[in-house]
Design an enzyme around this catalytic site. Structure first.
Site, PDB file in Angstrom:
ATOM      1  CD  GLN A 137      -2.600   1.775   1.478  1.00  0.00           C
ATOM      2  OE1 GLN A 137      -3.447   0.964   1.140  1.00  0.00           O
ATOM      3  NE2 GLN A 137      -2.853   3.070   1.549  1.00  0.00           N
ATOM      4  NE  ARG A 163      -0.539   9.949   2.470  1.00  0.00           N
ATOM      5  CZ  ARG A 163       0.380  10.159   3.413  1.00  0.00           C
ATOM      6  NH1 ARG A 163       0.816   9.146   4.139  1.00  0.00           N
ATOM      7  NH2 ARG A 163       0.851  11.357   3.619  1.00  0.00           N
ATOM      8  CG  HIS A 212      11.637   7.681  -3.978  1.00  0.00           C
ATOM      9  ND1 HIS A 212      11.721   8.481  -5.088  1.00  0.00           N
ATOM     10  CD2 HIS A 212      10.768   8.296  -3.122  1.00  0.00           C
ATOM     11  CE1 HIS A 212      10.946   9.548  -4.921  1.00  0.00           C
ATOM     12  NE2 HIS A 212      10.358   9.457  -3.743  1.00  0.00           N
ATOM     13  CG  HIS A 221       9.059   3.178  -1.423  1.00  0.00           C
ATOM     14  ND1 HIS A 221       9.601   4.393  -1.780  1.00  0.00           N
ATOM     15  CD2 HIS A 221       8.403   3.396  -0.263  1.00  0.00           C
ATOM     16  CE1 HIS A 221       9.250   5.310  -0.888  1.00  0.00           C
ATOM     17  NE2 HIS A 221       8.538   4.725   0.050  1.00  0.00           N
ATOM     18  NE  ARG A 247       9.925   4.960  12.287  1.00  0.00           N
ATOM     19  CZ  ARG A 247       9.518   6.208  12.492  1.00  0.00           C
ATOM     20  NH1 ARG A 247       8.782   6.806  11.567  1.00  0.00           N
ATOM     21  NH2 ARG A 247       9.854   6.853  13.592  1.00  0.00           N
ATOM     22  CG  HIS A 259       0.153   0.914   7.303  1.00  0.00           C
ATOM     23  ND1 HIS A 259       0.683   0.216   6.246  1.00  0.00           N
ATOM     24  CD2 HIS A 259      -1.165   1.085   7.006  1.00  0.00           C
ATOM     25  CE1 HIS A 259      -0.257  -0.035   5.362  1.00  0.00           C
ATOM     26  NE2 HIS A 259      -1.390   0.492   5.798  1.00  0.00           N
ATOM     27  NE  ARG A 314     -18.223  44.990   2.477  1.00  0.00           N
ATOM     28  CZ  ARG A 314     -17.654  46.118   2.063  1.00  0.00           C
ATOM     29  NH1 ARG A 314     -16.470  46.072   1.481  1.00  0.00           N
ATOM     30  NH2 ARG A 314     -18.260  47.269   2.218  1.00  0.00           N
ATOM     31  CB  ILE A 330     -11.350  46.774  -0.084  1.00  0.00           C
ATOM     32  CG1 ILE A 330     -11.378  48.072  -0.917  1.00  0.00           C
ATOM     33  CG2 ILE A 330     -11.432  47.097   1.407  1.00  0.00           C
ATOM     34  CD1 ILE A 330     -12.664  48.860  -0.784  1.00  0.00           C
ATOM     35  CB  ALA A 331      -9.413  41.663   0.689  1.00  0.00           C
TER      36      ALA A 331
END
Length: 574
Positions: A198, A200, A204, A207, A293, A295, A452, A478-479
């Site tokens: 597994q 996400r 490299h 892995h 490690r 996980h 606004r 202006i925010a």
């Protein structure tokens, strides 16, 4: 819920007569419906195809409570993550939904009816209890807890689902396999022992080494099954990651490994999630599952401490090893030994032996700055893909967001900055002045706080898209509200640089600068809700730069902004 480990709800869809299928589609057109959220869509797909077996729908309150309290469904079956359909109470009332009602579930991408939900119950969750039971703490530093409080609706709906259609994907279709398809592939290849990995994140050399070691130790083949649904905010997009996985597959010995994508919405639930992942991989036909490690760990909590211990996930999965019917392959972190050009688990490295490692943070820094990434860490093919998706800052877009009172001089600064950036070259520059946006994008809006905020949100969206495209954007509204400005920062910062510049011209000077007379009209009561007169301007608490044109010339202000951009690598030497 019945145990259907080999078919899922779609098992009937593939054998159903065409007239019956057409009838279901027609029925769905007459039913009240909802468009699913991204998480709900991921969950439904894995219910339908059997990856979430034994689930045949969304959890009832009885099952939900049992999962939270006991990590089991109410019938005693091991299941650790509650899968529910959350809806606003107002939507339930507007649609007239009751226990026994049917509800069509539609794909938000193309409005296709995917399934019919047979509603068994409604229940309101105790979100604090859910956060503590499921994730160990009611701490919004945990992405799933933040999602629970900010995105999850107030009512959960339980019930079984009847499949109408499978969700359609248009990306990497050949690499998307259902559990039944993957089990059939393993049978065709005569793979009797399969170890699943597994991830996400991009893969490299470490892995690849980890998975080969796992296969070697268990005399198995390797299933690389990365998540391509919802992951942790800030993760590298799945398009880039899949290109990385495709590039790394030839690095395995011929016939050792295969790639299959998993449209899972992760919860980053650490130990509970690791057990959940093991159940899912068993449904896909894997016989072994790598648990590394930390996980599915989300990182650090609001106190700066890891949410879960490094090997808590391994411990919990091993606790249920016999019941899971899939062998857990625990692995420690691998580290590189430069003197022997090899990777080893960190607990196998003798004292005094030199090691090297590049953290995720350091990798991101090297990608942003263009610093070298050594071949001992990753393959050149992988680095090339990551650099294409993460160009150095000199090639990234950015937004300079100037905020201040009307007639503060921010428009003049914005125009001068645009000239300076055009002179610099290297990227196109777009100017979004407050009045221009009001005329072109927000002409129907008034000046209430809500309106606004909508106006500033639109500016943030446009600025984010320009930044993502690698352009320079200068916005000068202006925010007046801090929260709206912070939301723009969050929107833009996903794609590139964001710099908030407070043009802190005193109100008295702004009134003197005003040639249109709007301040006088506001002071006379002819204009209501005017910023600085009878509506608040919330000064930025932490701007990147605070300037006052009554003290500092516009040319110097522009120079100071350019220095910020140069400091961070957005402009300068190419």
């Amino acid at each position: 819920m019945a145990n259907t480990p080999h078919g899922g709800v779609l098992k009937d869809l593939h054998t159903r007569d065409a007239p019956i299928q057409a009838q279901l589609r027609d029925e769905a057109e007459t039913l009240p419906y909802i468009s699913l959220t991204e998480r709900q869509l991921c969950d439904l797909e894995l219910i339908l195809n059997g990856a979430f077996s034994p689930l045949e729908g969304f959890l009832s309150k009885k099952d939900y409570d049992s999962v939270l309290d006991n990590m089991r469904l109410s019938d005693g079956t091991l299941w650790t993550i509650p899968i529910y359909l959350d809806l606003p109470k107002d939507t339930i009332d507007q649609l007239g939904l009751k226990v026994g009602s049917r509800l069509a579930l539609r794909d938000p991408r193309n409005d296709t009816a995917l399934a019919i939900l047979y509603i068994s119950d409604f229940y309101r969750p105790d979100k604090e209890r859910e956060a503590i039971k499921l994730y160990g703490a009611n701490d919004k530093a945990h992405p799933a807890v933040a999602y629970l409080w900010s995105h999850t609706n107030d009512t959960y709906v339980g019930g079984s689902v009847q499949a109408i259609a499978e969700p359609q994907h248009y990306d990497y279709v050949a690499a998307r396999r259902s559990p039944a398809e993957l089990r059939a592939l393993f049978k065709k290849l005569n793979w009797s022992r399969v170890v699943a990995f597994q991830t996400r994140n991009p893969m490299h050399r470490a892995h690849r080494e980890l998975t080969v070691r796992a296969a070697r130790s268990r005399h198995a083949n390797v299933l690389i099954q990365p998540v391509v649904g919802l992951t942790k905010p800030g993760d590298i997009d799945h398009f880039t990651r899949v290109r990385v996985y495709q590039a790394i597959m030839p690095k395995y010995p011929n016939g050792m490994a295969t790639l299959s994508l998993l449209p899972l919405a992760m919860r980053m639930g650490g130990p509970r999630e690791a057990v959940w992942h093991a159940i899912i991989r068993k449904n896909f036909g894997a016989t072994h599952f790598i648990v590394g490690r930390d996980h599915a760990g989300p990182g650090k909590n609001s106190l700066g401490v890891d949410f879960y211990g490094p090997y808590e996930a391994q411990d919990l999965v091993l606790k249920f090893a016999d019941e899971l019917a899939i062998e857990v392959v625990p692995f420690q972190m691998l580290t590189y030994l430069p003197d022997t050009d090899e990777y080893r688990p960190i607990d196998e490295v003798p004292d005094g032996v030199r090691t090297l490692n590049i953290s995720g943070t350091e990798l991101r820094r090297r990608l942003k700055t263009g610093a070298p990434i050594p071949e001992w860490f990753s393959y050149p093919e992988v680095v090339r893909i990551l650099r294409e998706a993460n160009p150095p800052r000199i090639k990234q877009g950015f937004t300079v967001f100037l905020t201040g009172l009307h007639a503060s001089g921010k428009d003049a600064i914005a125009r001068a900055l645009q000239v300076s950036l055009n002179q610099e070259g290297g990227r196109s520059t777009t100017l979004l002045l407050g009045e221009t946006i009001r005329q072109e994008l927000s002409s129907e809006l008034g000046f209430t706080k809500r309106e606004r905020d909508i106006n500033i949100s639109r500016i943030g969206f446009v600025a984010g898209e320009l930044t993502r495209a690698g352009a320079a954007c200068i916005a000068a509204p202006i925010a007046p509200y801090e929260d709206a400005r912070n939301k723009v920062r969050d929107t833009v910062s996903r794609w590139g640089g964001f710099y908030l510049v407070h043009v802190a011209t005193p109100l008295e000077q702004c009134i003197k600068n005003d040639r249109s007379g709007v301040y006088k009209r506001a002071q006379a009561g002819e204009i209501k809700g005017f910023t600085g007169i009878d509506d608040v301007y919330e000064e930025p608490s932490n701007p990147d730069l605070r300037v006052d044109p009554t003290v500092t010339p516009v040319s110097q202000i522009v120079h100071e902004i350019v220095l910020l951009l140069e400091r961070d690598g957005y402009i300068g030497e190419r």
